[in-house]
Design an enzyme around this catalytic site. Structure first.
Site, PDB file in Angstrom:
ATOM      1  N   CYS A 118      28.977  30.493  28.131  1.00 20.36           N
ATOM      2  CA  CYS A 118      29.868  29.330  27.951  1.00 20.36           C
ATOM      3  C   CYS A 118      31.335  29.732  27.839  1.00 20.36           C
ATOM      4  CB  CYS A 118      29.456  28.535  26.727  1.00 20.36           C
ATOM      5  SG  CYS A 118      27.729  28.127  26.729  1.00 20.36           S
ATOM      6  N   HIS A 152      34.797  24.203  24.382  1.00 18.79           N
ATOM      7  CA  HIS A 152      33.566  24.146  25.173  1.00 18.79           C
ATOM      8  C   HIS A 152      32.693  23.045  24.585  1.00 18.79           C
ATOM      9  CE1 HIS A 152      29.653  24.901  26.652  1.00 18.79           C
ATOM     10  NE2 HIS A 152      29.212  25.439  25.535  1.00 18.79           N
ATOM     11  N   ASN A 162      26.058  19.736  27.559  1.00 21.21           N
ATOM     12  CA  ASN A 162      26.607  21.097  27.559  1.00 21.21           C
ATOM     13  C   ASN A 162      26.467  21.673  28.973  1.00 21.21           C
ATOM     14  OD1 ASN A 162      26.969  23.869  27.316  1.00 21.21           O
ATOM     15  ND2 ASN A 162      25.882  24.044  25.373  1.00 21.21           N
TER      16      ASN A 162
HETATM   17  O1  UT7 Z   1      26.687  26.367  24.547  1.00 20.52           O
HETATM   18  C1  UT7 Z   1      26.361  27.559  23.902  1.00 20.52           C
HETATM   19  C2  UT7 Z   1      26.337  27.384  22.495  1.00 20.52           C
HETATM   20  N1  UT7 Z   1      25.289  26.468  22.090  1.00 20.52           N
HETATM   21  C3  UT7 Z   1      25.502  25.724  21.054  1.00 20.52           C
HETATM   22  O2  UT7 Z   1      26.601  25.776  20.551  1.00 20.52           O
HETATM   23  C4  UT7 Z   1      24.385  24.919  20.466  1.00 20.52           C
HETATM   24  C5  UT7 Z   1      24.393  25.112  18.987  1.00 20.52           C
HETATM   25  N2  UT7 Z   1      23.335  24.423  18.237  1.00 20.52           N
HETATM   26  C6  UT7 Z   1      23.234  23.098  18.185  1.00 20.52           C
HETATM   27  O3  UT7 Z   1      23.948  22.370  18.846  1.00 20.52           O
HETATM   28  C7  UT7 Z   1      22.242  22.522  17.212  1.00 20.52           C
HETATM   29  O4  UT7 Z   1      21.722  23.545  16.405  1.00 20.52           O
HETATM   30  C8  UT7 Z   1      21.061  21.765  17.867  1.00 20.52           C
HETATM   31  C9  UT7 Z   1      21.565  20.466  18.481  1.00 20.52           C
HETATM   32  C10 UT7 Z   1      20.431  22.637  18.936  1.00 20.52           C
HETATM   33  C11 UT7 Z   1      20.019  21.401  16.828  1.00 20.52           C
HETATM   34  O5  UT7 Z   1      20.612  20.667  15.795  1.00 20.52           O
HETATM   35  P1  UT7 Z   1      20.294  21.038  14.261  1.00 20.52           P
HETATM   36  O6  UT7 Z   1      20.937  20.033  13.402  1.00 20.52           O
HETATM   37  O7  UT7 Z   1      20.700  22.463  14.082  1.00 20.52           O
HETATM   38  O8  UT7 Z   1      18.749  20.795  14.180  1.00 20.52           O
HETATM   39  P2  UT7 Z   1      17.600  21.825  13.745  1.00 20.52           P
HETATM   40  O9  UT7 Z   1      17.517  22.978  14.695  1.00 20.52           O
HETATM   41  O10 UT7 Z   1      17.797  22.100  12.318  1.00 20.52           O
HETATM   42  O11 UT7 Z   1      16.289  20.982  13.928  1.00 20.52           O
HETATM   43  C12 UT7 Z   1      15.999  19.938  13.076  1.00 20.52           C
HETATM   44  C13 UT7 Z   1      14.671  19.338  13.458  1.00 20.52           C
HETATM   45  C14 UT7 Z   1      13.541  20.335  13.696  1.00 20.52           C
HETATM   46  O12 UT7 Z   1      12.362  19.765  13.144  1.00 20.52           O
HETATM   47  P3  UT7 Z   1      11.740  20.338  11.758  1.00 20.52           P
HETATM   48  O13 UT7 Z   1      11.435  21.776  12.063  1.00 20.52           O
HETATM   49  O14 UT7 Z   1      12.852  20.168  10.759  1.00 20.52           O
HETATM   50  O15 UT7 Z   1      10.564  19.470  11.544  1.00 20.52           O
HETATM   51  C15 UT7 Z   1      13.381  20.352  15.199  1.00 20.52           C
HETATM   52  O16 UT7 Z   1      12.053  20.627  15.603  1.00 20.52           O
HETATM   53  O17 UT7 Z   1      14.806  18.589  14.682  1.00 20.52           O
HETATM   54  C16 UT7 Z   1      13.729  18.940  15.560  1.00 20.52           C
HETATM   55  N3  UT7 Z   1      14.171  18.786  16.934  1.00 20.52           N
HETATM   56  C17 UT7 Z   1      14.133  17.609  17.596  1.00 20.52           C
HETATM   57  N4  UT7 Z   1      13.707  16.397  17.247  1.00 20.52           N
HETATM   58  C18 UT7 Z   1      13.826  15.418  18.146  1.00 20.52           C
HETATM   59  C19 UT7 Z   1      14.723  19.734  17.741  1.00 20.52           C
HETATM   60  N5  UT7 Z   1      15.031  19.178  18.927  1.00 20.52           N
HETATM   61  C20 UT7 Z   1      14.675  17.876  18.859  1.00 20.52           C
HETATM   62  C21 UT7 Z   1      14.746  16.806  19.765  1.00 20.52           C
HETATM   63  N6  UT7 Z   1      14.319  15.578  19.370  1.00 20.52           N
HETATM   64  N7  UT7 Z   1      15.262  16.948  21.001  1.00 20.52           N
END
Ligand code: UT7
Length: 328
Positions: A112, A255, A285
């Site tokens: 990125c 980004h 993204n």
């Molecule tokens: O471009 C390169 C750099 N990339 C980034 O900068 C991305 C950085 N990370 C992020 O943007 C975020 O971490 C995410 C959007 C990927 C995830 O958000 P989060 O607030 O960090 O959520 P999380 O990983 O803590 O997940 C929370 C919950 C999990 O469930 P449990 O384990 O708490 O029961 C996931 O399984 O949300 C669940 N989950 C979803 N639920 C519904 C993960 N993806 C989804 C989904 N729909 N698509």
């Protein structure tokens, strides 16, 4: 002597994939995607389109904006993690499509942060060697080709597109557009954002395909924290180097990964939210393409005036990151 942005162009494929469409593909919801990322839709390339095709459309626009012909270009750099082939480079394929016969061409892999890395390289080539007068840099991605459409953790996040910039020299240093830059990397975190197979470490086999190791994998939470810290650090460094503060900035152009990350970076730099350029809701993204897509919207929408300061920042796989202060 300085360098100038001579033209900007961008391209996104026609097909729109909405959050509602994704609800039918994986266990997710529009509410979850919007509240966690700010994304409402993303663009998806057709089966016939490869990354070089997206790069080609964006480059044509940039050439038109710069009032240049492909034959005027001395160097082509394509930043991408979703290249047409491992080799030859997508930049060579783009050169052929454009008819940019005199250009030397290479791909740059910084995920990125690819556009910022490319800007730094273009800047050095232009300032360091009188031979090079015009450099085309393109951030282009067909991420839909490396996303696991069964993995809700990643498939809701990414989209396809391309952004292109043409850079040239200017005699008057007051016209110089790259005021300060800071780029970094930390390979010890390589495994938190990667495509595990398909390279020499784990060559393609029936087993790697069955294990879905040719798709992008990401440890989202870890990336989130590291991204905010690294981008804030880099932005502070370039502001300090230029003797400026967040108050002097017309736009922060980060980004476009996740609106929560963008807001966190802006808040720590004391830049108001309405000065943070965001189009993540429409394109998701798009990795190396995202900053070019934003800059093209700023240019086409006349959202900045000559002399305005624009602070670019990015973070991605590698890990890589950076910030660059640009005078419009
Ligand atoms: O471009 C390169 C750099 N990339 C980034 O900068 C991305 C950085 N990370 C992020 O943007 C975020 O971490 C995410 C959007 C990927 C995830 O958000 P989060 O607030 O960090 O959520 P999380 O990983 O803590 O997940 C929370 C919950 C999990 O469930 P449990 O384990 O708490 O029961 C996931 O399984 O949300 C669940 N989950 C979803 N639920 C519904 C993960 N993806 C989804 C989904 N729909 N698509």
């Amino acid at each position: 002597m300085g360098i100038k942005i001579l033209g900007i162009g961008s391209y996104v494929p026609e097909k729109v994939l909405s959050n509602a469409d994704l609800e039918k593909m994986v266990d997710t919801s529009d509410e979850w995607i919007k509240s966690r990322t700010g994304i409402e839709q993303r663009r998806i390339a057709s089966d016939e389109q490869a990354t070089s095709d997206l790069a080609y459309e964006a480059s044509l626009e940039a050439l038109k904006a710069a009032n240049l012909k492909a034959e005027d270009i001395d160097v082509i750099i394509v930043a991408s993690i979703s290249v047409d082939h491992v080799f030859p480079s997508t930049a060579c394929i783009l050169q052929d499509k454009l008819g940019a016969a005199k250009a030397f061409c290479f791909d740059l892999e910084a995920a990125c942060s690819g556009l910022l890395y490319s800007l730094e390289v273009a800047n050095s080539l232009l300032l360091g060697n009188p031979k090079y007068k015009k450099v085309l840099i393109v951030g282009a991605e067909k991420l839909s080709s490396i996303v696991n459409w069964e993995d809700r953790n990643t498939c809701v996040l990414f989209g396809d597109g391309a952004g292109a910039l043409i850079l040239g020299k200017c005699e008057d240093t007051a016209e110089n557009c790259i005021i300060a830059s800071d780029l970094g990397a930390d390979g010890s975190y390589a495994n938190i954002l990667q495509m595990p197979a398909g390279g020499s470490r784990l060559p393609a086999s029936a087993e790697t395909v069955a294990n879905k190791q040719h798709f992008l994998t990401m440890s989202g939470g870890d990336v989130f924290k590291l991204a905010v810290n690294a981008m804030v650090r880099s932005c502070k460094k370039v502001l300090e180097e230029a003797g400026l503060t967040g108050d002097d900035i017309k736009w922060l152009v980060p980004h476009q990964a996740n609106y929560r990350i963008l807001r966190a970076v802006a808040s720590r730099l004391k830049i108001p939210e309405d000065e943070v350029y965001m189009n993540v809701s429409r394109f998701g993204n798009t990795s190396a393409a995202s900053i070019g897509l934003c800059l093209d919207e700023i240019a086409k929408g006349n959202k900045a005036e000559k002399g305005d300061y624009i602070l670019l920042t990015a973070f991605g796989g590698g890990l890589t990151w950076g910030a660059m202060l640009v005078k419009w």
